[in-house]
Scaffold this active site. Structure first.
Site, short mmCIF file in Angstrom:
data_model
loop_
_atom_site.label_atom_id
_atom_site.label_comp_id
_atom_site.label_asym_id
_atom_site.label_seq_id
_atom_site.Cartn_x
_atom_site.Cartn_y
_atom_site.Cartn_z
N LEU A 44 4.71 -7.50 -5.16
CA LEU A 44 5.93 -7.81 -5.91
C LEU A 44 6.69 -6.55 -6.30
O LEU A 44 7.76 -6.63 -6.91
CB LEU A 44 5.58 -8.59 -7.18
CG LEU A 44 4.96 -9.98 -6.98
CD1 LEU A 44 4.58 -10.58 -8.33
CD2 LEU A 44 5.92 -10.90 -6.24
N THR A 88 -0.39 2.73 -2.67
CA THR A 88 -1.36 1.70 -2.98
C THR A 88 -2.49 1.74 -1.96
O THR A 88 -2.57 2.65 -1.14
CB THR A 88 -0.67 0.31 -3.05
OG1 THR A 88 -1.60 -0.64 -3.58
CG2 THR A 88 -0.19 -0.15 -1.68
N LYS A 92 -4.85 5.38 -2.18
CA LYS A 92 -4.75 5.94 -3.53
C LYS A 92 -5.65 7.17 -3.74
O LYS A 92 -5.32 8.05 -4.52
CB LYS A 92 -5.10 4.88 -4.57
CG LYS A 92 -4.01 3.84 -4.80
CD LYS A 92 -4.38 2.94 -5.97
CE LYS A 92 -3.24 2.03 -6.35
NZ LYS A 92 -3.55 1.23 -7.56
N ASN A 113 -1.18 6.58 -7.83
CA ASN A 113 -0.35 5.48 -7.35
C ASN A 113 1.12 5.86 -7.33
O ASN A 113 1.96 5.05 -6.97
CB ASN A 113 -0.54 4.22 -8.22
CG ASN A 113 0.17 4.34 -9.56
OD1 ASN A 113 0.24 5.42 -10.16
ND2 ASN A 113 0.71 3.23 -10.04
N GLY A 161 -15.64 -5.33 -13.43
CA GLY A 161 -15.34 -4.88 -12.08
C GLY A 161 -15.84 -3.48 -11.83
O GLY A 161 -16.26 -2.78 -12.75
N GLY A 163 -14.15 -1.49 -9.02
CA GLY A 163 -13.25 -0.87 -8.07
C GLY A 163 -12.29 0.11 -8.73
O GLY A 163 -12.48 0.54 -9.86
N GLY A 164 -11.21 0.44 -8.01
CA GLY A 164 -10.25 1.40 -8.50
C GLY A 164 -9.54 0.97 -9.77
O GLY A 164 -9.28 1.78 -10.67
N ALA A 165 -9.21 -0.34 -9.86
CA ALA A 165 -8.49 -0.83 -11.04
C ALA A 165 -9.31 -0.67 -12.31
O ALA A 165 -8.76 -0.46 -13.39
CB ALA A 165 -8.09 -2.29 -10.84
#
Length: 325
Positions: A44, A88, A92, A113, A161, A163-165
Site C-alpha cells: 500500500l 523492503t 532490508k 527501510n 515473532g 523476524g525483521g519486524a
C-alpha cells in the site's frame, strides 16, 4: 507526533550526515522516490506516498521497483532525479552495505527501510540508510493512546515473532515507550536466540526475556504493550500452538493494555486481533505503523516539518482500501 525523538528532531539529526540535498527549486521539480523489493503487489506504500505528496502539492512520485536483481539498486538510487527511496524485503539487510552510512536505529535493528540523501562538504551526495519502521510502532501507540507512557513506563512489553519486524518493535518499546523489559514469544527458540544475540551485538542495552512456556507466562508480570509481528495463519505446528497459548495466557491476565497487530494482509482484523479484542485489550490495526513510518520517510526526503503533512487524509485513503478487502 510525540515522543523523545520526534520525526522533526530526526530531520534535524539527519543533518549530522551532511547538508540539505535540496535547493530552492527541488520541491517544484518532478523528482522521484521508489520502493525497492520483491514481491510488491500487495504493498500500500505507493498509494500512501502518492497521497502524501499530493497533500504537500509537491510533484514528486513514488513508484514500486519490483525486482529480484539486487544490482539494480545502486544505479536506480543514484539517478539524478531520485531524492531517496524505500527498501523492503528481501533487501532490508543486504542494502545496509550499499549506502554510505547507517543511522543508530538501523544499526541496532540490523535493517534499513529508508535511504535519504545529504550533501558532503564538497557537495557530493551521501546516501544514508535508516529504519523508520520503529517510528511507525512508536507513533501508533503514542498517537492513538494519549497518556500511554503513564501506563507503559516501568512495565514489561511483549513482542510476538522472530523476524525483521520484531526487531523494530523491540527497539521502539525499549527506546521510546519506557518498557522495563521485553518478553519475546515465538514458534522457534533458535529465532529468538538469534534476535537476542544480534541486538546485543549491535549495542541494544534493554532486557529481553524469552518466554518459552505457559507456566512461565502464568507467573510473570503482565505486559502493558504488545506487538504482534507474525502472519495471520492458524497455529498448526507444536511451536506455533505453544506460542499462541503463551500469548493467550498473557492476554487473559486481569490487567489489560494495548495491542498493535502489525499484520493487516489479507485482512486487518486477524485472528490475533480478534483474540486480543475479545480479551478486553485495546487493539490497533497494522495500517497504523505503516502510515507513520511512511510519514517519517517523507519528513527525511522533503525536509519539511511534520505539521505540513495531511496524515488524517492519508489514513482515510488507506483505511478505505483495507476495509474493502
Amino acid at each position: 507526533m510525540r515522543g523523545n525523538d520526534e520525526p522533526m528532531s530526526i530531520l534535524e539529526s539527519s543533518y549530522q550526515y551532511g547538508a540539505s540535498a535540496l535547493d530552492q527549486s527541488s520541491r517544484s521539480r518532478q523528482l522521484r522516490t521508489f520502493l525497492f523489493g520483491y514481491p510488491l503487489h500487495n504493498s500500500l506504500a505507493p498509494l500512501l506516498h502518492t497521497k502524501l505528496f499530493k497533500g504537500l502539492s509537491i510533484p514528486w512520485t513514488y513508484s514500486p521497483m519490483e525486482t529480484q536483481d539486487a544490482s539494480r539498486f545502486i544505479p536506480s538510487l543514484k539517478a539524478s532525479d531520485v531524492i531517496g527511496c524505500a527498501v523492503t524485503m528481501p533487501y532490508k539487510v543486504s542494502m545496509m552495505s550499499a549506502v554510505d552510512e547507517v543511522t543508530a536505529e538501523g544499526k541496532v535493528i540490523g535493517a534499513i527501510n529508508t535511504v535519504f540523501i545529504r550533501k558532503a562538504r564538497d557537495g557530493t551526495p551521501r546516501y544514508i540508510g535508516t529504519n523508520t519502521d520503529c517510528i511507525g510502532v512508536r507513533e501508533s501507540f503514542l498517537q492513538n493512546f494519549p497518556g500511554v507512557l503513564g501506563h507503559s513506563t516501568g512495565k514489561p512489553g511483549l513482542v510476538i515473532g522472530g523476524g525483521g519486524a520484531c526487531r523494530s518493535a523491540i527497539y521502539a518499546l525499549w527506546r521510546w515507550l519506557g518498557t522495563s523489559k521485553i518478553y519475546l514469544v515465538n514458534r522457534l527458540e533458535s529465532e529468538v536466540a538469534d534476535v537476542i544475540q544480534s541486538l546485543k551485538a549491535a549495542g541494544f542495552a534493554g532486557e529481553l526475556v524469552h518466554v518459552s512456556s505457559v507456566e512461565m507466562a502464568e507467573v510473570l508480570e503482565p505486559p502493558v504493550l504488545v506487538v504482534g509481528t507474525v502472519p495471520d495463519f492458524p497455529p498448526r505446528e507444536d511451536g506455533e500452538i505453544t506460542a499462541r497459548e503463551i500469548v493467550t495466557t498473557f492476554l487473559s491476565k486481569e490487567n489489560k493494555g494495548y495491542v498493535l497487530e502489525m499484520c493487516y494482509h489479507p485482512k486487518p482484523r486477524t485472528e490475533f486481533f480478534e483474540i486480543a479484542a475479545a480479551a478486553g485489550w485495546e487493539v490497533l490495526h497494522g495500517t497504523e505503523p505503516m502510515i507513520y513510518q511512511g510519514v517519517a520517510q517523507q519528513v527525511l526526503w522533503t525536509e519539511l516539518p511534520l505539521e505540513t503533512f495531511s496524515i488524517e487524509e492519508a489514513k482515510k485513503v488507506i483505511t478505505d482500501i483495507v476495509e474493502k478487502k
